[in-house]
Design a protein around this motif. Structure first.
Motif, PDB file in Angstrom:
ATOM      1  N   ILE A   1      43.349  41.665  37.755  1.00 59.77           N
ATOM      2  CA  ILE A   1      43.638  42.939  38.393  1.00 59.77           C
ATOM      3  C   ILE A   1      43.111  42.886  39.822  1.00 59.77           C
ATOM      4  CG2 ILE A   1      43.386  45.448  38.232  1.00 59.77           C
ATOM      5  CD1 ILE A   1      44.890  44.102  35.892  1.00 59.77           C
ATOM      6  N   ILE A   2      43.837  43.502  40.718  1.00 61.65           N
ATOM      7  CA  ILE A   2      43.479  43.488  42.131  1.00 61.65           C
ATOM      8  C   ILE A   2      42.073  44.052  42.331  1.00 61.65           C
ATOM      9  CG2 ILE A   2      44.260  45.788  42.839  1.00 61.65           C
ATOM     10  CD1 ILE A   2      45.304  42.590  44.633  1.00 61.65           C
ATOM     11  N   THR A   3      41.362  43.524  43.310  1.00 65.30           N
ATOM     12  CA  THR A   3      40.052  44.053  43.700  1.00 65.30           C
ATOM     13  C   THR A   3      40.119  44.487  45.166  1.00 65.30           C
ATOM     14  OG1 THR A   3      39.313  41.831  44.280  1.00 65.30           O
ATOM     15  CG2 THR A   3      38.793  42.629  42.053  1.00 65.30           C
ATOM     16  N   LYS A   4      39.021  44.974  45.685  1.00 61.02           N
ATOM     17  CA  LYS A   4      39.006  45.444  47.079  1.00 61.02           C
ATOM     18  C   LYS A   4      39.431  44.350  48.048  1.00 61.02           C
ATOM     19  CE  LYS A   4      37.599  48.848  48.666  1.00 61.02           C
ATOM     20  NZ  LYS A   4      38.321  50.069  49.117  1.00 61.02           N
ATOM     21  N   ASP A   5      39.111  43.095  47.710  1.00 59.11           N
ATOM     22  CA  ASP A   5      39.483  41.970  48.568  1.00 59.11           C
ATOM     23  C   ASP A   5      39.617  40.725  47.702  1.00 59.11           C
ATOM     24  OD1 ASP A   5      39.837  39.978  50.424  1.00 59.11           O
ATOM     25  OD2 ASP A   5      38.254  40.677  51.774  1.00 59.11           O
ATOM     26  N   ILE A   6      40.855  40.274  47.464  1.00 56.45           N
ATOM     27  CA  ILE A   6      41.051  39.141  46.566  1.00 56.45           C
ATOM     28  C   ILE A   6      40.646  37.817  47.193  1.00 56.45           C
ATOM     29  CG2 ILE A   6      42.864  40.264  45.229  1.00 56.45           C
ATOM     30  CD1 ILE A   6      44.910  38.542  46.751  1.00 56.45           C
ATOM     31  N   SER A   7      40.281  37.818  48.466  1.00 61.95           N
ATOM     32  CA  SER A   7      39.771  36.584  49.053  1.00 61.95           C
ATOM     33  C   SER A   7      38.359  36.293  48.576  1.00 61.95           C
ATOM     34  CB  SER A   7      39.786  36.667  50.583  1.00 61.95           C
ATOM     35  OG  SER A   7      38.841  37.611  51.060  1.00 61.95           O
ATOM     36  N   THR A   8      37.668  37.320  48.064  1.00 55.16           N
ATOM     37  CA  THR A   8      36.288  37.130  47.618  1.00 55.16           C
ATOM     38  C   THR A   8      36.061  37.448  46.148  1.00 55.16           C
ATOM     39  OG1 THR A   8      35.704  39.389  48.290  1.00 55.16           O
ATOM     40  CG2 THR A   8      35.413  37.639  49.927  1.00 55.16           C
ATOM     41  N   SER A   9      36.943  38.203  45.520  1.00 56.23           N
ATOM     42  CA  SER A   9      36.670  38.644  44.144  1.00 56.23           C
ATOM     43  C   SER A   9      37.952  38.833  43.354  1.00 56.23           C
ATOM     44  CB  SER A   9      35.879  39.955  44.154  1.00 56.23           C
ATOM     45  OG  SER A   9      36.643  40.989  44.755  1.00 56.23           O
ATOM     46  N   ARG A  10      37.805  38.850  42.038  1.00 56.81           N
ATOM     47  CA  ARG A  10      38.889  39.151  41.099  1.00 56.81           C
ATOM     48  C   ARG A  10      38.324  39.969  39.940  1.00 56.81           C
ATOM     49  NH1 ARG A  10      43.024  35.241  42.401  1.00 56.81           N
ATOM     50  NH2 ARG A  10      42.630  34.896  44.611  1.00 56.81           N
ATOM     51  N   CYS A  11      39.177  40.738  39.311  1.00 59.38           N
ATOM     52  CA  CYS A  11      38.825  41.440  38.077  1.00 59.38           C
ATOM     53  C   CYS A  11      39.605  40.787  36.944  1.00 59.38           C
ATOM     54  CB  CYS A  11      39.170  42.920  38.184  1.00 59.38           C
ATOM     55  SG  CYS A  11      38.915  43.845  36.646  1.00 59.38           S
ATOM     56  N   ILE A  12      38.885  40.314  35.923  1.00 60.27           N
ATOM     57  CA  ILE A  12      39.507  39.644  34.777  1.00 60.27           C
ATOM     58  C   ILE A  12      39.398  40.557  33.562  1.00 60.27           C
ATOM     59  CG2 ILE A  12      39.547  37.584  33.338  1.00 60.27           C
ATOM     60  CD1 ILE A  12      40.129  37.053  36.295  1.00 60.27           C
ATOM     61  N   MET A  13      40.517  40.788  32.875  1.00 59.49           N
ATOM     62  CA  MET A  13      40.543  41.633  31.686  1.00 59.49           C
ATOM     63  C   MET A  13      41.293  40.917  30.577  1.00 59.49           C
ATOM     64  SD  MET A  13      41.344  45.387  33.403  1.00 59.49           S
ATOM     65  CE  MET A  13      40.650  46.280  32.010  1.00 59.49           C
ATOM     66  N   TRP A  14      40.903  41.177  29.322  1.00 57.17           N
ATOM     67  CA  TRP A  14      41.612  40.572  28.199  1.00 57.17           C
ATOM     68  C   TRP A  14      41.356  41.358  26.914  1.00 57.17           C
ATOM     69  CZ3 TRP A  14      37.098  38.743  30.255  1.00 57.17           C
ATOM     70  CH2 TRP A  14      36.032  38.527  29.392  1.00 57.17           C
ATOM     71  N   GLN A  15      42.202  41.118  25.938  1.00 57.31           N
ATOM     72  CA  GLN A  15      42.123  41.736  24.615  1.00 57.31           C
ATOM     73  C   GLN A  15      41.765  40.684  23.560  1.00 57.31           C
ATOM     74  OE1 GLN A  15      43.916  43.693  26.634  1.00 57.31           O
ATOM     75  NE2 GLN A  15      43.345  45.674  25.837  1.00 57.31           N
ATOM     76  N   VAL A  16      41.163  41.149  22.479  1.00 53.93           N
ATOM     77  CA  VAL A  16      40.898  40.311  21.302  1.00 53.93           C
ATOM     78  C   VAL A  16      41.129  41.152  20.054  1.00 53.93           C
ATOM     79  CG1 VAL A  16      39.262  38.681  22.360  1.00 53.93           C
ATOM     80  CG2 VAL A  16      38.439  40.880  21.480  1.00 53.93           C
TER      81      VAL A  16
END
Length: 405
Positions: A40-55
């Motif tokens: 998922i997009i973050t404030k700045d994708i050059s420095t960070s990412r948001c990772i999400m998943w289901q189980v």
């Protein structure tokens, strides 16, 4: 000793011998069964990412391992599980630094490695998808999206401009939507836009967008009572603001809060380009068979177009009407080459409104009729911004370039 006993003893001996030589036993390799892994997009994708998943079952101590410039860093995940549509969704979220590869780890179980990339260039391309809502399954959305991803492997992120699904409470629709693009969601950040259909219950009444807000941990906007209903992010030479146009469905107090936030947000950026995504359109169209319906501007347009004029917004992308139209540049509610570019993005699902809208005087381009699906790309450089619109077969049907002077 019979033959069966001999084979069994020999097999045990062979496994013991291999283990003693340092070869990992197959039984020690545990694959972590995750699904709907997504960035998922973050404030700045050059420095960070948001990772999400289901189980399917809760995890004990999940983390995300990220390879960054030859090193491996570990980032904790939080339990972001939620219940909607009568179903418990076991879900986890992790904020990570941008790197080349990442994987999910829980104890001695791991997922596969997924490639991503460290992105620092000012120049980039992104993919824009209009309404993807579908009736009777999301195959159409999947076909359009997979083709667009295949044709644009260099895209740094993608957007869906609202009405992601037809019914916001229907968990089957959300799962089908994600399953159609499950090979791409782990690799490319997603910037979602909330549409009115995200606010619908199974009974087609209005409700809070529970699934949307839980499935997509977009950046916080810092506005009390409206957290993550609208947000902004940077990519290369551009600053993007994603607005919420669902005040008729939810709460009209968001209008003033959002206008104040947008003014402050755009005043703080030093990016070359300012770009807006929002679901509902700025124009009002006449409708075939409805002589009482007049051509003009929608309430969304009347509220926000003066703001865009004052804030120097370069381009605005809308959806909602399931038709693709380029209005060119507008300012003070008129055509003006010094104004903001307005693009009505079309549709990438199977819900069509053929023959419904009567062309608006401000439409400079209308997609071929009867309308089919489409997608768009945006290419951003320091001095130019180019928007292209494609049919599902890759045919280019419209192109606009803005230049900074």
């Amino acid at each position: 000793m019979n033959r069966r006993q001999f084979v069994k003893i020999a097999a045990i001996g062979a496994v013991s011998l291999l283990t003693g030589c340092g070869v990992e036993k197959f039984s020690d390799k545990k694959i972590l069964p995750i699904k709907f892994l997504r960035q998922i997009i973050t404030k700045d994708i050059s420095t960070s990412r948001c990772i999400m998943w289901q189980v399917e079952e809760p995890l004990k101590n999940p983390v995300v391992e990220v390879k960054i410039n030859g090193d491996t860093k570990i980032f904790p995940a939080i339990d972001s599980s939620f219940t909607d549509d009568g179903k418990k969704n076991f879900q986890y979220t992790a904020q990570i630094e941008s790197g080349e590869e990442y994987r999910i780890v829980d104890g001695d179980a791991t997922s596969d490695w997924y490639e991503t990339e460290i992105f620092s260039e000012e120049n980039f391309k992104a993919i824009i998808f209009p309404d993807s809502q579908c009736g009777g399954g999301y195959d159409t959305w999947g076909e359009v999206a997979r083709f667009a991803f295949a044709q644009n492997p260099d895209a740094k992120f993608f957007v869906n401009v609202g009405d992601i699904v037809d019914n916001g409470e229907d968990s089957v629709q959300w799962e089908d939507w994600m399953a159609q693009v499950e090979n791409f969601l782990p690799k490319i950040p997603f910037a979602p836009v909330m549409g009115n259909h995200e606010t619908y219950s199974r009974e087609w009444t209005i409700r809070q967008p529970v699934a949307y807000l839980n499935y997509f941990a977009t950046p916080d906007n810092g506005v009390e009572n409206f957290s993550r209903r609208f947000y902004s992010f940077d990519c290369g030479a551009a600053h993007f603001a994603v607005l919420d146009t669902q005040w008729d469905e939810l709460n009209r107090e968001i209008i003033a809060a959002q206008k104040n936030w947008l003014r402050a947000d755009l005043a703080e950026t030093d990016k070359v380009w300012k770009i807006i995504f929002m679901h509902k359109d700025v124009l009002q169209y006449r409708i075939n068979g409805r002589p009482d319906r007049q051509e003009g501007f929608s309430e969304v347009g009347e509220i926000f177009m003066p703001e865009f004029d004052a804030l120097g917004v370069d381009a605005v992308f809308t959806a909602h009407l399931h038709t693709c139209r380029n209005r060119g540049r507008l300012k003070n509610f008129h055509a003006d080459e010094k104004g903001t570019l307005y693009i009505l993005t079309g549709l990438s699902g199977n819900v069509r409104y053929n023959g419904l809208w009567i062309d608006h005087v401000l439409d400079k381009f209308v997609a071929p009729q009867p309308e089919t699906d489409n997608y768009l790309t945006i290419e951003v450089y320091d001095e130019t911004l180019t928007v292209k619109c494609f049919l599902p077969n890759g045919e280019l049907i419209d192109e606009t370039t803005l230049k900074k002077t």
